[in-house]
Scaffold this motif. Structure first.
Motif, PDB file in Angstrom:
ATOM      1  N   ASP A  52      28.878   8.223   2.436  1.00 44.85           N
ATOM      2  CA  ASP A  52      30.163   8.802   2.013  1.00 44.85           C
ATOM      3  C   ASP A  52      31.224   8.634   3.100  1.00 44.85           C
ATOM      4  N   ALA A  53      30.829   8.802   4.365  1.00 43.03           N
ATOM      5  CA  ALA A  53      31.789   8.676   5.464  1.00 43.03           C
ATOM      6  C   ALA A  53      32.280   7.242   5.613  1.00 43.03           C
ATOM      7  N   LEU A  54      31.408   6.272   5.402  1.00 41.15           N
ATOM      8  CA  LEU A  54      31.828   4.871   5.454  1.00 41.15           C
ATOM      9  C   LEU A  54      32.795   4.560   4.311  1.00 41.15           C
ATOM     10  N   THR A  55      32.505   5.099   3.140  1.00 39.29           N
ATOM     11  CA  THR A  55      33.412   4.919   1.999  1.00 39.29           C
ATOM     12  C   THR A  55      34.777   5.526   2.296  1.00 39.29           C
ATOM     13  N   ALA A  56      34.782   6.720   2.879  1.00 30.04           N
ATOM     14  CA  ALA A  56      36.038   7.388   3.210  1.00 30.04           C
ATOM     15  C   ALA A  56      36.824   6.597   4.256  1.00 30.04           C
ATOM     16  N   ALA A  57      36.130   6.060   5.247  1.00 28.29           N
ATOM     17  CA  ALA A  57      36.804   5.255   6.272  1.00 28.29           C
ATOM     18  C   ALA A  57      37.428   4.008   5.668  1.00 28.29           C
ATOM     19  N   GLU A  58      36.726   3.397   4.748  1.00 32.44           N
ATOM     20  CA  GLU A  58      37.233   2.184   4.098  1.00 32.44           C
ATOM     21  C   GLU A  58      38.488   2.480   3.278  1.00 32.44           C
ATOM     22  N   ALA A  61      43.798   4.240   5.026  1.00 36.06           N
ATOM     23  CA  ALA A  61      44.631   3.186   5.609  1.00 36.06           C
ATOM     24  C   ALA A  61      44.862   3.393   7.096  1.00 36.06           C
ATOM     25  N   GLY A  62      44.688   4.611   7.576  1.00 35.73           N
ATOM     26  CA  GLY A  62      44.885   4.881   8.996  1.00 35.73           C
ATOM     27  C   GLY A  62      43.703   4.499   9.865  1.00 35.73           C
ATOM     28  N   VAL A  63      42.584   4.157   9.240  1.00 34.12           N
ATOM     29  CA  VAL A  63      41.382   3.770   9.984  1.00 34.12           C
ATOM     30  C   VAL A  63      41.289   2.242   9.997  1.00 34.12           C
ATOM     31  N   ARG A  64      41.346   1.661  11.173  1.00 36.93           N
ATOM     32  CA  ARG A  64      41.313   0.200  11.289  1.00 36.93           C
ATOM     33  C   ARG A  64      40.005  -0.332  11.854  1.00 36.93           C
ATOM     34  N   ALA A  65      39.161   0.550  12.354  1.00 35.69           N
ATOM     35  CA  ALA A  65      37.855   0.140  12.872  1.00 35.69           C
ATOM     36  C   ALA A  65      36.958   1.360  12.936  1.00 35.69           C
ATOM     37  N   VAL A  66      35.645   1.103  12.915  1.00 34.67           N
ATOM     38  CA  VAL A  66      34.660   2.182  12.930  1.00 34.67           C
ATOM     39  C   VAL A  66      33.623   1.911  14.011  1.00 34.67           C
ATOM     40  N   VAL A  67      33.247   2.965  14.730  1.00 35.83           N
ATOM     41  CA  VAL A  67      32.121   2.932  15.662  1.00 35.83           C
ATOM     42  C   VAL A  67      31.025   3.812  15.080  1.00 35.83           C
ATOM     43  N   LEU A  68      29.816   3.274  15.005  1.00 32.97           N
ATOM     44  CA  LEU A  68      28.659   4.050  14.531  1.00 32.97           C
ATOM     45  C   LEU A  68      27.704   4.254  15.687  1.00 32.97           C
ATOM     46  N   THR A  69      27.383   5.501  15.980  1.00 32.77           N
ATOM     47  CA  THR A  69      26.484   5.799  17.094  1.00 32.77           C
ATOM     48  C   THR A  69      25.577   6.966  16.732  1.00 32.77           C
ATOM     49  N   GLY A  70      24.723   7.350  17.672  1.00 32.11           N
ATOM     50  CA  GLY A  70      23.798   8.448  17.434  1.00 32.11           C
ATOM     51  C   GLY A  70      23.849   9.460  18.563  1.00 32.11           C
ATOM     52  N   MET A 109      28.104  -1.616   5.411  1.00 35.49           N
ATOM     53  CA  MET A 109      29.042  -1.946   6.484  1.00 35.49           C
ATOM     54  C   MET A 109      29.560  -3.373   6.369  1.00 35.49           C
ATOM     55  N   GLN A 110      28.701  -4.293   5.946  1.00 35.87           N
ATOM     56  CA  GLN A 110      29.158  -5.666   5.794  1.00 35.87           C
ATOM     57  C   GLN A 110      29.998  -5.852   4.536  1.00 35.87           C
ATOM     58  N   ASP A 111      29.862  -4.961   3.580  1.00 33.77           N
ATOM     59  CA  ASP A 111      30.680  -5.030   2.364  1.00 33.77           C
ATOM     60  C   ASP A 111      32.078  -4.458   2.583  1.00 33.77           C
ATOM     61  N   MET A 112      32.264  -3.710   3.663  1.00 31.91           N
ATOM     62  CA  MET A 112      33.565  -3.106   3.947  1.00 31.91           C
ATOM     63  C   MET A 112      34.550  -4.133   4.500  1.00 31.91           C
ATOM     64  N   GLY A 113      35.845  -3.911   4.232  1.00 33.10           N
ATOM     65  CA  GLY A 113      36.859  -4.716   4.890  1.00 33.10           C
ATOM     66  C   GLY A 113      37.114  -4.237   6.305  1.00 33.10           C
ATOM     67  N   THR A 114      36.908  -2.952   6.550  1.00 27.75           N
ATOM     68  CA  THR A 114      37.076  -2.373   7.881  1.00 27.75           C
ATOM     69  C   THR A 114      35.911  -2.804   8.772  1.00 27.75           C
ATOM     70  N   PRO A 115      36.172  -3.349   9.959  1.00 24.35           N
ATOM     71  CA  PRO A 115      35.074  -3.784  10.829  1.00 24.35           C
ATOM     72  C   PRO A 115      34.359  -2.606  11.472  1.00 24.35           C
ATOM     73  N   VAL A 116      33.057  -2.766  11.684  1.00 22.75           N
ATOM     74  CA  VAL A 116      32.207  -1.705  12.226  1.00 22.75           C
ATOM     75  C   VAL A 116      31.418  -2.256  13.401  1.00 22.75           C
TER      76      VAL A 116
END
Length: 256
Positions: A52-58, A61-70, A109-116
């Motif tokens: 859901d969070a990846l969908t929301a980021a995609e 419009a204010g989100v241009r990149a995503v970092v995924l960590t633990g 993540m690979q299906d998103m236009g926003t890079p991760v």
């Protein structure tokens, strides 16, 4: 602090607030798997919250990149085996729902236009390994332990096998799946599974540097580049070149 995708504090009653932290740093959204006592193992709540969070980021419009960590000393220890007692053949609806959710997350993540970019330290195994290499780029700590030990638990790594085969040659991929051998950070870099190896406490900072570079690029251009990159990978040469020509003409409108 746990925040929602809008940047506001998450409601205490929101179950996603317990298992996933969401923080905006300028145009970069940082998603942190937050079950450190379980090495961020993927139970249904965390799997759904991350998807859901990846969908929301995609969609933002204010989100241009995503970092995924633990959080804590591991990136992700794969599926939470404690849930398996409930995911049995006599519960087919629950089994199928979880399988569909996991399959979607492994390719999302690979299906998103926003890079991760994934920021990976410690254990990244099973589904966690799939998430690490499912991002567009990956930064690993020197303490990385990467692999697919599912068969040791009489489980087939079915939903992560496609991504693994596409990243590695068949011989090494089968070795990892069939023996459960774990790769070190140096081996992961040697085989192209990660882009950079840094000290564990530098992982998130290095990933943020990559994400900030992406965020500085014209968003239409990077989305088009990412889309084309994955499309041409599965196309014959002639079709891939035609797709490239289309984007080449389209990009004239991207220049500022």
């Amino acid at each position: 602090m746990t925040v929602t995708t809008s940047g506001r504090p998450a409601a205490p009653s929101d179950p996603a607030a317990d298992v996933l932290l969401v923080e905006d740093r300028g145009a970069v959204r940082v998603l942190t798997l937050h079950r450190p006592d379980k090495l961020n193992a993927l139970n249904t709540a965390l799997t759904r919250a991350l998807s859901d969070a990846l969908t929301a980021a995609e969609r933002d419009a204010g989100v241009r990149a995503v970092v995924l960590t633990g959080a804590g000393r591991a990136f992700c220890a794969g599926a939470d085996l404690s849930e398996f007692s409930e995911l049995t053949p006599d519960q087919p609806d629950a089994v199928l729902e979880r399988a569909a959710l996991t399959a979607r997350l492994q390719t999302q993540m690979q299906d998103m236009g926003t890079p991760v970019v994934s920021a990976v330290r410690g254990a990244a195994v099973g589904g966690g390994a799939g998430l690490a290499i499912g991002a567009d780029m990956a930064v690993a700590g020197t303490d990385l332990k990467f692999g697919y030990p599912e068969l040791r638990h009489s489980i087939v790594p079915a939903l992560v096998m496609t991504g693994l085969q596409r990243h590695l040659g068949r011989k090494l991929a089968f070795e990892l799946v069939s023996t459960g051998r774990l790769l070190s950070a140096a081996e992961a870099a040697e085989h192209g599974l990660v882009n950079r190896v840094v000290e564990p406490d530098e992982v998130e900072g290095a990933a943020l540097e990559i994400a900030e570079r992406w965020a500085a690029v014209e968003p239409r251009a990077i989305r088009a580049a990412k889309d084309l990159f994955y499309r041409v990978a599965d196309l014959p040469t002639e079709a891939a070149m035609r797709a490239g020509q289309d984007v080449n003409a389209l990009m004239r409108a991207f220049r500022r």
